[in-house]
Scaffold this motif. Structure first.
Motif, short mmCIF file in Angstrom:
data_model
loop_
_atom_site.label_atom_id
_atom_site.label_comp_id
_atom_site.label_asym_id
_atom_site.label_seq_id
_atom_site.Cartn_x
_atom_site.Cartn_y
_atom_site.Cartn_z
N THR A 235 0.83 -1.20 0.00
CA THR A 235 0.00 0.00 0.00
C THR A 235 0.87 1.25 0.00
OG1 THR A 235 -1.70 -1.21 1.25
CG2 THR A 235 -1.90 1.19 1.16
N GLU A 251 -2.99 1.90 -8.82
CA GLU A 251 -4.28 1.20 -8.78
C GLU A 251 -4.09 -0.30 -8.65
OE1 GLU A 251 -7.90 0.19 -11.85
OE2 GLU A 251 -6.82 2.07 -12.11
N PHE A 254 -3.16 -1.02 -5.00
CA PHE A 254 -4.29 -0.82 -4.08
C PHE A 254 -5.30 -1.95 -4.21
CE2 PHE A 254 -3.51 4.01 -4.51
CZ PHE A 254 -2.54 3.96 -3.52
N THR A 255 -5.71 -2.26 -5.44
CA THR A 255 -6.72 -3.31 -5.63
C THR A 255 -6.16 -4.69 -5.27
OG1 THR A 255 -6.16 -3.47 -7.98
CG2 THR A 255 -7.97 -2.01 -7.38
N TYR A 276 -7.36 4.21 -2.74
CA TYR A 276 -7.95 3.93 -4.04
C TYR A 276 -9.13 4.86 -4.33
CZ TYR A 276 -9.85 1.09 -7.89
OH TYR A 276 -10.32 0.65 -9.10
#
Length: 670
Positions: A235, A251, A254-255, A276
């Motif tokens: 993160t 992205e 984060f995902t 996000y």
């Protein structure tokens, strides 16, 4: 809310899909770059060089060794946050290869660039490259890539932001400072090797202490590559990539952490969801961002940053009441000055100038307004204008307003033939029955569409019609009930089925919408905000009607009408008349006027006259009283404007289909 605009053109605004699919549905990536090795041996050739294709052999023109030489192509595109190509941007490629690998490129008119390296694969099995993009007026962006021999192209976007951070958004610095402290505490318990912990510490020092995000990317990437189970580390890398302009990899990280949390690989954490959601906010996707922040609040219901940013997303959607709710919760949860300023703006959007002024004073906390940023001073100016309007409203007693409307001579056009009431005893039962009908209407109202025909008129002296403009739309109306009160949501579609909006402001016409919300004045939850008076009985279209006068109480009421010009907006309070059928207790006509003229904004008149008729839908037992014709007349800055809306061809509107209705039913004549 009824809306009127009179200057610059603008337009307003569940299924079983998983949260991630729903969130990702609105994301499109039109920016790319890639670094691709191409084997030099011809016997390995035959495929294309694009993504998904095989490599092909190219011998180094200056070498007789066609086996060990390999060509690595660096190519890509630099774009804005919105995906527009940026021409003339400088791209510096720094490759850690023997002899140095620095090259400086310039993007073409389509934002593209390309270069290559010839490397001996026996000496270089893999290498790392950093892409640095910049242009005057924009901060630098960085992308770090680890390259290994492969035939598939690897794509990496380079995004340049325009100048400084958007003042309406949470700054990246504030996002990072808030989340980084949390992530550091969580990473302290992660299982990292001594070398991994040293690399992580170095990355944090460069990122958080020295603010050298370009120097932080490499050690943080190494840590995540070697310790993929350290989700706080991943993160943190995503935050660094978000800060550096590597938004697609941010992205991805984060995902990836969110997915791992959902699979139970680690304790659920709100931080990757907040990060996000903020990324989507910066992409100007407030609806998508709101869904992500709500997901974070399922994990941590009192997270002040998640509450604050959910409130911000509602402001971007112009849901001022919802924003106020979440921002108040954020402050209760410990959010700081940013949330207080946002709530100031939300209260102003709701039309509460005095409350906004108090919140602004708390935000300033003794600081001199003159030293504050321009956007803060602009909000303060709007608050002062709103307070002056509230002072005008404070001079009006709604009880006196409805009492003067008892005299038919005050309304000669509408109350001729009125049988004047001798007392007010029937009023409570009338209001109870009408309120019950409005509540049921709102609770049972299906999504509907209708044909809307709009005529915009400029009026001359004595009301003569001057220039006109006609437009047709498919009008969609939804009636959700949110936690902050009953409301309607309305949209217009053009003839092609695409989102549409009234036009004509640049030609001096007026834009109007939102008439279904007018009956909310009689909703049981809102009746206490308005003063009512029973005037008597009158024939309307041959049927007996009760006639009620009403006037909103500015000290209690939430406005259901708004007047906008340019970037200014003012919430309006109303007085008016309502005709209620004596048998069904349905509102068959309603007319509203300004509670008082507003010389502060040169608004002298705003009259809306709505005729309603009963509509029956196939397979729906209940009938619904919907507007059939609406006439809006406005006198503003010496101009007299009128819009006439006519509605027909009502249908039930569903996600993938519509249902035909019967013709609107007019009240039977006696």
């Amino acid at each position: 809310m009824k809306r009127m605009s009179a200057n610059h053109e603008h337009s307003d605004g569940g299924n079983g899909m998983s949260w991630k699919r729903l969130i990702l549905a609105g994301i499109s990536i039109a920016v790319w770059s890639f670094i691709q090795p191409l084997p030099a041996s011809a016997q390995h050739g035959g495929g294309g060089a694009g993504a998904g294709g095989g490599g092909f052999g190219i011998a180094n023109p200056g070498s007789s060794d066609t086996v060990t030489q390999r060509r690595w192509i660096v190519a890509g595109m630099v774009t804005t946050l919105g995906g527009d190509p940026i021409s003339g941007a400088t791209v510096v490629v720094k490759a850690n290869i023997p002899g140095g690998g620095r090259k400086s490129l310039r993007t073409d008119i389509q934002g593209r660039f390309t270069t290559d390296y010839w490397l001996n694969v026996n000496a270089v099995g893999e290498f790392r490259a950093q892409l640095e993009a910049f242009k005057k007026g924009s901060p630098k962006s960085y992308v770090v890539v680890d390259m290994r021999p492969a035939d598939r192209a690897q794509r990496f976007p380079i995004t340049l932001l325009d100048g400084d951070d958007d003042p309406t958004m949470l700054s990246r610095a504030d996002l990072i400072s808030t989340l980084a402290a949390r992530l550091q505490a969580k990473a302290a318990t992660a299982e990292l090797s001594p070398s991994g912990r040293r690399a992580y510490a170095k990355g944090l020092e460069e990122f958080l202490d020295q603010h050298h995000v370009d120097q932080a990317l490499i050690p943080l990437t190494d840590v995540v590559r070697r310790n993929p189970s350290c989700l706080p580390c991943r993160t943190m890398l995503g935050l660094a990539q978000f800060d550096s302009g590597d938004w697609v990899n941010a992205e991805h990280n984060f995902t990836g952490v969110i997915d791992a949390n959902e699979k139970g690989e680690s304790a659920a954490s709100p931080e990757p969801l907040i990060a996000y959601g903020e990324l989507e906010s910066w992409r100007h996707q407030p609806g998508v961002a709101a869904g992500i922040f709500l997901k974070a609040l399922q994990i941590a219901p009192q997270d002040p940053l998640a509450l604050q940013e959910l409130g911000r997303s509602q402001m971007q959607l112009q849901n001022w009441q919802g924003a106020d709710v979440y921002l108040e919760k954020a402050l209760e949860a410990g959010a700081g000055a940013e949330a207080r300023f946002l709530r100031t703006r939300a209260l102003l959007g709701e039309g509460f100038g005095i409350a906004a002024s108090k919140e602004m004073a708390s935000y300033l906390n003794g600081r001199d307004l003159k030293t504050m940023p321009v956007f803060v001073r602009q909000v303060s100016t709007l608050i002062e204008e709103r307070k002056r309007l509230e002072e005008s409203y404070a001079k009006v007693r709604p009880e006196d307003v409805v009492r003067t409307m008892t005299d038919p001579r005050q309304e000669p056009r509408d109350l001729q033939g009125l049988e004047t009431a001798t007392d007010q005893s029937p009023l409570p039962s009338i209001l109870a029955a009408v309120g019950k009908n409005v509540g049921e209407f709102l609770g049972n109202f299906p999504n509907t569409s209708s044909l809307e025909q709009v005529r915009q008129e400029k009026l001359r002296y004595m009301g003569a019609v001057g220039k006109t403009r006609d437009q047709d739309f498919r009008y969609l109306c939804f009636a959700p009930t949110e936690v902050w009160g009953p409301t309607f949501t309305e949209y217009r579609l053009d003839s092609a089925g695409s989102p549409g909006a009234l036009t004509g402001l640049s030609e001096g016409f007026m834009l109007t919408s939102g008439f279904a919300a007018t009956s909310l004045l009689f909703h049981p939850a809102l009746q206490s905000h308005t003063v009512f008076r029973y005037l008597g009985r009158q024939k309307l279209n041959g049927r007996d009607s009760f006639v009620l006068a009403f006037a909103q109480d500015p000290a209690k009421a939430r406005s259901i009408s708004m007047f906008a010009w340019g970037d200014q907006r003012v919430e309006l309070f109303l007085r008016g008349l309502a005709w209620v059928d004596t048998e069904s207790y349905q509102i068959v006509r309603i007319r509203t006027d300004l509670l008082t003229p507003l010389p502060e904004i040169s608004l002298n008149e705003e009259t809306t006259d709505i005729d309603l008729s009963e509509v029956h839908f196939n397979r729906v037992a209940q009938g619904f009283w919907l507007p059939q014709q609406v006439t809006v007349t406005v006198a503003w800055k010496g101009r007299l404007l009128r819009n006439i809306h006519k509605y027909s061809d009502f249908k039930v509107f569903q996600v993938n289909s519509t249902e035909k209705t019967s013709n609107p039913k007019q009240p039977d004549s006696k």
